[in-house]
Design an enzyme around this catalytic site. Structure first.
Site, short mmCIF file in Angstrom:
data_model
loop_
_atom_site.label_atom_id
_atom_site.label_comp_id
_atom_site.label_asym_id
_atom_site.label_seq_id
_atom_site.Cartn_x
_atom_site.Cartn_y
_atom_site.Cartn_z
N HIS A 325 -17.05 -46.76 -8.92
CA HIS A 325 -15.66 -46.42 -9.24
C HIS A 325 -15.43 -46.16 -10.72
CE1 HIS A 325 -13.95 -47.56 -5.27
NE2 HIS A 325 -15.00 -48.36 -5.25
N LYS A 504 0.42 -47.25 -13.53
CA LYS A 504 -1.00 -47.53 -13.32
C LYS A 504 -1.37 -48.67 -14.24
CE LYS A 504 -1.72 -43.16 -14.44
NZ LYS A 504 -2.47 -42.87 -13.22
N ARG A 505 -2.59 -49.22 -14.12
CA ARG A 505 -2.99 -50.24 -15.07
C ARG A 505 -2.93 -49.70 -16.50
NH1 ARG A 505 -4.94 -55.32 -13.16
NH2 ARG A 505 -5.58 -55.61 -15.31
N LYS A 510 -6.44 -44.29 -20.11
CA LYS A 510 -5.37 -43.69 -19.30
C LYS A 510 -4.28 -43.08 -20.19
CE LYS A 510 -6.16 -46.93 -15.45
NZ LYS A 510 -6.47 -46.13 -14.24
N THR A 612 -5.47 -42.75 -7.71
CA THR A 612 -4.90 -42.66 -6.37
C THR A 612 -3.37 -42.57 -6.44
OG1 THR A 612 -5.26 -45.05 -6.29
CG2 THR A 612 -6.73 -43.68 -4.96
N LYS A 616 -0.30 -40.34 -4.30
CA LYS A 616 0.94 -40.88 -3.74
C LYS A 616 2.14 -40.03 -4.17
CE LYS A 616 -1.26 -45.34 -3.89
NZ LYS A 616 -1.56 -46.50 -4.76
C1 26Q Z 1 -15.79 -56.71 -12.99
C2 26Q Z 1 -16.45 -57.82 -13.45
C3 26Q Z 1 -15.77 -58.96 -13.81
C4 26Q Z 1 -14.39 -58.99 -13.67
C5 26Q Z 1 -13.72 -57.89 -13.20
C6 26Q Z 1 -14.41 -56.73 -12.87
C7 26Q Z 1 -13.67 -55.55 -12.37
C8 26Q Z 1 -12.57 -55.69 -11.55
C9 26Q Z 1 -11.87 -54.58 -11.11
C10 26Q Z 1 -14.07 -54.26 -12.71
C11 26Q Z 1 -13.38 -53.15 -12.25
C12 26Q Z 1 -12.27 -53.31 -11.43
C13 26Q Z 1 -11.48 -52.21 -10.91
C14 26Q Z 1 -11.77 -50.93 -11.06
C15 26Q Z 1 -10.90 -49.89 -10.54
O1 26Q Z 1 -9.82 -50.15 -10.01
N1 26Q Z 1 -11.32 -48.63 -10.64
C16 26Q Z 1 -10.51 -47.54 -10.13
O2 26Q Z 1 -10.91 -47.32 -8.78
C17 26Q Z 1 -10.04 -46.40 -8.16
C18 26Q Z 1 -10.45 -46.30 -6.69
O3 26Q Z 1 -11.66 -45.61 -6.58
C19 26Q Z 1 -10.09 -45.04 -8.85
O4 26Q Z 1 -9.14 -44.20 -8.27
C20 26Q Z 1 -9.80 -45.20 -10.34
O5 26Q Z 1 -10.01 -43.96 -11.01
C21 26Q Z 1 -10.70 -46.27 -10.94
O6 26Q Z 1 -10.34 -46.51 -12.29
#
Ligand code: 26Q
Length: 765
Positions: A325, A504-505, A510, A612, A616
């Site tokens: 991702h 978004k986050r 971003k 995503t 929407k």
């Molecule tokens: C990893 C290790 C330790 C703690 C947290 C994490 C962690 C947690 C969440 C690393 C990444 C995430 C989330 C990533 C994320 O949401 N990525 C997004 O995924 C979406 C679905 O595929 C995409 O549409 C977005 O572009 C992408 O940023």
């Protein structure tokens, strides 16, 4: 169906009260139990089917509020509404019920959409994850700064879960043993007999609390163990797109995969099939690297069952698939060998065996799992998985050409693209009932489960009557949002303003900062008369920042400070409003995406894997102002480039500009932009002595990597495009863009994503 009697009975059963005495929580729990009652037979039948299944392993499932979505998918909404009306109760009361925020953002919400789509499409996909005691923090603002509070989502009860003590497993670390208790939720598809399962694991103490020992003052060990055990699933890590090497996070990841795999093996053993055939019945999708310890854990467990290492590895090759991702270096998980050695030595042993294979068969300078005493989880996943996929065309291409180039050369057939999607049930039918009704009156309702049908609306996009209807519906949605924002965030947004939205986050890539700069630029332009006839616009932001992400938090404060400046300006506030809504979440998103006029998707090209929220907005008839990044590219392709507002450097140009980038020079040649940027340091805006604005300024102009995400390089192109969108707003050509986008959104149904996964990767019946 009239549910009046059943509601009365359930209220007696659960609480021994009459319906008229019930509070919202009790009503919510009773209506949820009614749903559980109605779904239980289909759920049982699906669970017992002896067919090949896929387990979606994910550290996050951002399921949000379930009661309305489940009523919708059970087609019970109207009847329950009417039954409740007999008691003078309004179904809308459940809007108070808080979201289950067991995820951070995109990745977690994707998992939830995928489960819903699989159930709708009859694909046997079960989710496995973690039942966090506290989900993603709740956000509020104190003097414009983000403040976090614990998300005690269970205070509403958890009526859609069934605790299954009989399926408890033991998960062992070198220094502790913990009990994993599964909580099962039915995943209810739309008008579907298939009800899949989301199984979330909760950690508890392995030994019962020994009161006798405690009385003898010898029980403190147990008490401590219980505390440690519960800690594992206590809280969701609030980081999104960054990796933190925390032991507790490692424990969470291992806990979840070990429990899930033991569970699958135990169930499989009750059947008559040979263990060697297990991959014919059970495979797994790894949602990013977070569950990738599943690979060495499965190796370990299969060998414990008597298979040889090679037999076990062959099964792993056939069982695991991996979705990436992100391409951001700081997000790729790399666990220190020492840490694994200390807490999970048997897992490390299996990882070392894999590295040995690489050492013996491949060029281990190019290909490695362990390097510099770090275990590279993505490499582990790619080496073993049958298929690896990116989440949008452009993202998959970057994985092949860049991030995992060497692996792609070695295993070209492993790599696939599966573009993300969203479920049209939650993201159109549920959140935009009026538009849904209007679409149904034109083309029937088949599109709800087959979004390709939506393209039939294309023949109506120039139909004046339909256009008028669309305008009225959008206007209604804007009124609902405006009222909600007023109640929730205490800012009044006139509904005849253009609603320009970025939700978004919060992350530097971003580029919420780019949006903020454009607002200040427009503000100054209106004041000095250089921008004329600007159509009144409300700039709406929603975003959570990781609590430890300094720069993201600084940007939140900056936007809130701009909001104060603009909203308190007696003249300009007649034309501009800025609001940063607090605690943006799934339920807020439902209200926002159907009320937006313009969707901001402005990441630096190459950084957003897919996005995503862009989908929407599109599905709800909102044009995008965006870069050629992630799924924006495919959105523009589907709708036609002229129907969206595409601007900025593309991936190739980004690389070129970065070769010798001088943001300082850029500012010197652009006095208006310079004035905007200097608002960070010239005293125009006050950061209450925190120094955060100066830090933003420095990140753009000083240090080794100034303006890493090319905010300044893309500014001109962005502001030009934004002013064009502003002039288009309100005219027929603008609404045509809205409708073309909506009618072209079929590709972005998560039903299509799930069918792609099944066709390219899973091959389930
Ligand atoms: C990893 C290790 C330790 C703690 C947290 C994490 C962690 C947690 C969440 C690393 C990444 C995430 C989330 C990533 C994320 O949401 N990525 C997004 O995924 C979406 C679905 O595929 C995409 O549409 C977005 O572009 C992408 O940023």
């Amino acid at each position: 169906m009239d549910y009046t009697k059943e509601i009365e009975e359930l209220m007696r059963l659960e609480y021994q009260i009459d319906v008229k005495e019930a509070n919202v929580k009790q009503l919510y729990n009773v209506i949820s139990k009614l749903i559980m009652l109605k779904v239980s037979n289909d759920w049982h039948n699906t669970r017992c089917a002896d067919i090949k299944k896929c387990g979606y392993l994910s550290a996050e499932f951002l399921i949000g509020r379930l009661v309305y979505a489940n009523l919708l998918n059970m087609k019970m909404t109207e009847d329950v509404k009417n039954s409740l009306a007999n008691f003078h109760i309004d179904l809308n009361e459940f809007e108070e019920v808080e979201d289950a925020a067991l995820g951070n953002g995109g990745l977690g919400r994707l998992a939830a959409c995928f489960l819903e789509s699989a159930a709708t499409k009859g694909i046997p996909l079960d989710g496995y994850g973690i039942r966090y005691r506290f989900g993603l923090f709740k956000q509020n603002f104190i003097n414009g700064f983000q403040n976090e509070e614990a998300d005690d989502w269970l205070k509403w009860g958890d009526p859609f879960s069934i605790r299954r003590d009989e399926d408890a497993r033991i998960v062992e670390f070198s220094d502790m043993k913990v009990k994993a208790i599964p909580y099962d939720m039915p995943v209810i598809g739309y008008d579907s007999k298939v009800v899949n399962t989301l199984r979330l694991w909760q950690s508890e103490a392995y030994e019962d609390f020994d009161f006798k020992a405690f009385d003898n003052m010898q029980g403190s060990e147990n008490a401590i163990n219980e505390y440690n055990a519960k800690e594992i699933t206590a809280v969701l890590y609030p980081n999104d797109n960054t990796y933190l090497g925390k032991v507790l996070r490692l424990r969470q990841e291992y806990f979840m995969v070990s429990a899930s795999l033991q569970d699958v093996l135990a169930k499989y053993k009750t059947k008559k099939h040979s263990l060697k055939d297990i991959a014919k019945y059970q495979i797994f999708q790894l949602n990013d690297t977070h569950p990738t310890l599943a690979i060495p854990e499965y190796l370990r467990l299969l060998q414990k069952e008597g298979l040889s290492f090679n037999e076990a590895l062959e099964i792993c090759h056939q069982s695991f698939n991996f979705t990436n991702h992100t391409i951001m270096g700081e997000a790729l998980e790399k666990w220190p060998v020492e840490m694994l050695e200390k807490y999970l030595p048997d897992v490390l042993t299996e990882i070392i065996k894999l590295q040995d294979i690489i050492d013996n068969t491949l060029d281990n300078t190019k290909y490695y799992i362990i390097k510099d005493n770090l275990v590279h989880m993505a490499n582990l996943a790619i080496f073993v998985a049958a298929k690896v996929n990116g989440v949008a065309e452009i993202h998959t291409n970057i994985l092949k050409a860049d991030t995992f180039k060497d692996w792609y050369n070695l295993y070209p057939d492993k790599f696939e693209n599966v573009t993300n999607g969203i479920t049209p049930r939650r993201w159109l039918v549920l959140n935009n009932p009026n538009l849904t009704k209007e679409i149904c009156s034109l083309i029937g309702d088949k599109w709800i489960c087959n979004l390709d049908e939506l393209s039939k609306v294309k023949s109506y996009v120039t139909d004046k009557r339909f256009l008028e209807k669309f305008k009225i519906i959008k206007q209604k949605n804007k009124k609902i949002l405006s009222d909600y924002i007023y109640k929730h965030d205490n800012i009044l947004i006139p509904t005849d303003f253009m609603f320009d939205v970025q939700v978004k986050r919060l992350h530097e890539y971003k580029r919420q900062l780019l949006n903020a700069f454009s607002i200040l630029y427009i503000y100054y332009g209106i004041k000095d008369g250089s921008i004329k006839n600007f159509k009144p616009t409300a700039f709406i932001f929603g975003a959570k920042s990781a609590p430890g992400y300094y720069m993201a938090k600084a940007i939140i404060k900056y936007i809130n400070t701009i909001a104060d400046l603009v909203n308190n300006d007696p003249e300009v506030s007649k034309i501009l409003k800025v609001v940063f809504v607090a605690n943006y979440n799934v339920s807020y998103a439902e209200k926002i995406v159907c009320a937006a006029d313009l969707s901001e998707q402005i990441s630096m090209a190459g950084m957003e894997a897919s996005g995503t929220s862009n989908m929407k907005f599109m599905l709800n008839g909102t044009p995008t102002i965006g870069t050629l990044d992630g799924a924006n590219v495919e959105i523009a392709e589907e709708a036609g480039f002229n129907y969206n507002y595409i601007f900025g450097l593309n991936v190739r140009e980004v690389a070129k500009v970065k070769e010798n980038y001088n943001p300082y020079e850029l500012l010197e040649n652009n006095p208006k932009l310079k004035r905007v940027v200097e608002s960070l340091i010239d005293g125009t805006l006050n950061d209450l002595g925190s120094g955060v604005f100066k830090a933003i300024y420095d990140s753009l102009l000083n240090g080794n990597n100034p303006d890493n995400y090319l905010v300044l390089a893309d500014f001109d192109s962005y502001i030009k495009t934004k002013l064009i969108a502003n002039q288009d707003y309100g005219r027929d050509i603008f609404y045509e863009k809205c409708l073309i986008n909506m009618a072209s959104a079929a590709k972005f149904s998560s039903d299509r994503s799930i069918l792609d996964y099944n066709k390219l990767i899973w091959h389930l019946k």
